[in-house]
Design an enzyme around this catalytic site. Structure first.
Site, PDB file in Angstrom:
ATOM      1  N   GLN A  97      39.137  14.353  -6.547  1.00  0.00           N
ATOM      2  CA  GLN A  97      39.549  15.747  -6.447  1.00  0.00           C
ATOM      3  C   GLN A  97      39.077  16.422  -5.165  1.00  0.00           C
ATOM      4  OE1 GLN A  97      38.092  17.589 -10.061  1.00  0.00           O
ATOM      5  NE2 GLN A  97      39.280  16.226 -11.371  1.00  0.00           N
ATOM      6  N   HIS A 163      35.437  18.112  -9.657  1.00  0.00           N
ATOM      7  CA  HIS A 163      35.119  19.510  -9.930  1.00  0.00           C
ATOM      8  C   HIS A 163      34.505  20.252  -8.736  1.00  0.00           C
ATOM      9  CE1 HIS A 163      34.871  18.409 -14.510  1.00  0.00           C
ATOM     10  NE2 HIS A 163      36.006  18.023 -13.921  1.00  0.00           N
ATOM     11  N   GLU A 257      40.530  27.887 -19.965  1.00  0.00           N
ATOM     12  CA  GLU A 257      40.235  29.294 -20.234  1.00  0.00           C
ATOM     13  C   GLU A 257      40.773  30.214 -19.151  1.00  0.00           C
ATOM     14  OE1 GLU A 257      35.823  28.575 -22.310  1.00  0.00           O
ATOM     15  OE2 GLU A 257      36.016  29.800 -20.492  1.00  0.00           O
ATOM     16  N   TYR A 267      29.383  32.417 -18.789  1.00  0.00           N
ATOM     17  CA  TYR A 267      30.614  32.074 -19.496  1.00  0.00           C
ATOM     18  C   TYR A 267      30.514  30.787 -20.320  1.00  0.00           C
ATOM     19  CZ  TYR A 267      32.487  36.215 -17.600  1.00  0.00           C
ATOM     20  OH  TYR A 267      32.679  37.553 -17.358  1.00  0.00           O
ATOM     21  N   TYR A 278      34.893  14.552 -23.288  1.00  0.00           N
ATOM     22  CA  TYR A 278      35.746  13.373 -23.222  1.00  0.00           C
ATOM     23  C   TYR A 278      35.236  12.269 -24.140  1.00  0.00           C
ATOM     24  CZ  TYR A 278      37.940  15.565 -19.192  1.00  0.00           C
ATOM     25  OH  TYR A 278      38.619  16.430 -18.362  1.00  0.00           O
TER      26      TYR A 278
END
Length: 386
Positions: A97, A163, A257, A267, A278
Site C-alpha cells: 500500500q 496502512h 467507519e 476513536y 482477520y
C-alpha cells in the site's frame, strides 16, 4: 407502489470507450426496500494508462495533478492527455500500500504555486528498509518541482507495507489535515499519543503546530495530533456548511467507519470496531461504553472505502451536498444523503464495475473518479445526454 430499475451499461473489462449508465426509476431489491434514483448520468473515459493512480487535484487552468503509487506525478490536460512524469518528486517506499499517495494545492496556489504530496518515505537500516507517511511541499514550475521541503514525518518509521493513510485536506482556517494509518502490525500504538500511529494530524502549511491543537501543552504527546485511535484513513473532506473535517477509515473484517474527528478525541481502534480481526477474533463494538467516540456510520461487511467528496457543483442539482465515497472491495461509488452530522440514506452507483481509489469534483461541476488498477483510468460523470 412498485418501481423498476433500468440499467444500460456498456462496460468492458478495460473500458475501451464511453460508458453510459442510464439510471431511472427506482432500485427495488426486496418488497420492503426501494430507493428512488432521480439522477441520470453518463460516464466518460477521460484518460487511461495510469499505474495505480491514487490522488488528484485540479489546477486553476482545468488541468489536474494525478499521483501514481509507484512514485510518479502526472499532469493531465482537460482532453485527457497525460504528461511525462513531473521531475524532482521525492523518493517513495513502493511496497504493497506504500508509494506516492495524495496531492493537494495550497489555498494560495495562484500566488505561490505550492503543492503538497503525501507518500511513504523510506529509510534504509541495517535490518532493511523502514518507512512512514511523510508530507512534502514544493513549487510547481512547469513539469518540475523546486524548493521541495518535507513538512511532516510520521514518527516512528516501521517495517511493513500496510496502512499509510493518507489524505490531505485544507480546513477553512488554512490549516492542513493529514490522515494516517496504524501501519498494520502496530495497531496498539493507535491508543498512544506519544507517537503518530493511527492519528489525524493538524499542522500549518509550513509544518509548524497551531497553538490550539489539543495536545500542544502535553509534553508526553505529539503536538501535531488532532485525534487518535484510527486504523487507516483513506478518505477526508470538509463539510461545505459546517467547515468540519469528515473522514472514513478502513475497518478490519467489516466495520469501515465514517467519523467527524473532534480535537483530542479517541476513536477506539483497535479496542472498538464493528468488524472483527482477520484472525476471526471478535472486537467489542461498544465504543461509548469504553470511553471512545462512536462512528456516525459504518459498513459491515467492508466496502474498503477510498476517496471522499462533498458535492457542491451545479451539474447535478439533486446531488448537491451529497457525500460521495469510492470503494475498492465494493467496486462501486456510494452516494450518501446527509443532514448535519447524520447519514440519512445510501445509494450505490456503478455497482460491480471497478476499484475506485479517489473521487473529486472538477471546476466544471463534473465528478471525477480514479480507478485502482495497472491500467488506471480517469472517469468523468456528467449529466445524461438525453
Amino acid at each position: 407502489m412498485a418501481y423498476s430499475f433500468s440499467l444500460n451499461t456498456r462496460l468492458h473489462k478495460t473500458i475501451t470507450g464511453l460508458l453510459v449508465i442510464w439510471l431511472c426509476g427506482c432500485l427495488l431489491t426486496t418488497a420492503v426496500y426501494a430507493q428512488r434514483i432521480q439522477t441520470a448520468f453518463d460516464v466518460k473515459l477521460l484518460a487511461r494508462g495510469l499505474n495505480h493512480p491514487w490522488g488528484m487535484a485540479f489546477l486553476p487552468d482545468g488541468k489536474m495533478l494525478v499521483t501514481e503509487r509507484a512514485g510518479r506525478l502526472r499532469i493531465v490536460a482537460p482532453d485527457g492527455r497525460i504528461s511525462e512524469p513531473v521531475s524532482n518528486v521525492p523518493a517513495v517506499y513502493h511496497e504493497k500500500q506504500g508509494g506516492l499517495l495524495d496531492v493537494a494545492l495550497d489555498p494560495d496556489f495562484t500566488a505561490n504555486r505550492l503543492i503538497y504530496l503525501s507518500y511513504a518515505e523510506p529509510v534504509k537500516t541495517s535490518d532493511g528498509t523502514i518507512a512512514s507517511t511523510a508530507v512534502a511541499r514544493a513549487e510547481l514550475d512547469g513539469n518540475s518541482l523546486k524548493n521541495l521541503k518535507v513538512i511532516f514525518r510520521q514518527d516512528p518509521k516501521t517495517q511493513g507495507g500496510q496502512h499509510f493513510g493518507s489524505r490531505l485536506v485544507f480546513a477553512p482556517d488554512g490549516n492542513l489535515f493529514i490522515t494516517l494509518g496504524d501501519r498494520g502490525n502496530h495497531m496498539e500504538e493507535a491508543q498512544n499519543t506519544d507517537n503518530h500511529i493511527g492519528t489525524i494530524i493538524r499542522i500549518r502549511p509550513d509544518g509548524s503546530v497551531p497553538d490550539d491543537n489539543p495536545f500542544v501543552n502535553d509534553k508526553k504527546a505529539k503536538p501535531e495530533i488532532w485525534s487518535y485511535g484510527h486504523r487507516s484513513v483513506q478518505g477526508a473532506a470538509i463539510h461545505p456548511k459546517t467547515g468540519e473535517l469528515w473522514i472514513h477509515e478502513h475497518g478490519p473484517r467489516g466495520g469501515d467507519e465514517i467519523n467527524i474527528p473532534k480535537p483530542g478525541k479517541n476513536y477506539g481502534w483497535p479496542h472498538a470496531s464493528y468488524g472483527m480481526h482477520y484472525s476471526m477474533i471478535p472486537i467489542k463494538d461498544e465504543h461509548a461504553e469504553q470511553g471512545y467516540e462512536e462512528p456516525i456510520y459504518y459498513w459491515t461487511p467492508s466496502v474498503a472505502p477510498s476517496g471522499m467528496l462533498f458535492y457542491t457543483g451545479g451539474l447535478f442539482p439533486g446531488w448537491r451536498n451529497s457525500l460521495f465515497v469510492g470503494t475498492l472491495a465494493g467496486q462501486h461509488l456510494i452516494r450518501l444523503s446527509v443532514s448535519e452530522n447524520k447519514v440519512l440514506s445510501e445509494e450505490q452507483l456503478l455497482k460491480n464495475t471497478l476499484r475506485f481509489r479517489d473521487v473529486e469534483q472538477g471546476p466544471d461541476g463534473a465528478i471525477y473518479l480514479l480507478t485502482d488498477e495497472d491500467d488506471g483510468k480517469i472517469l468523468k460523470l456528467v449529466p445524461a445526454a438525453n
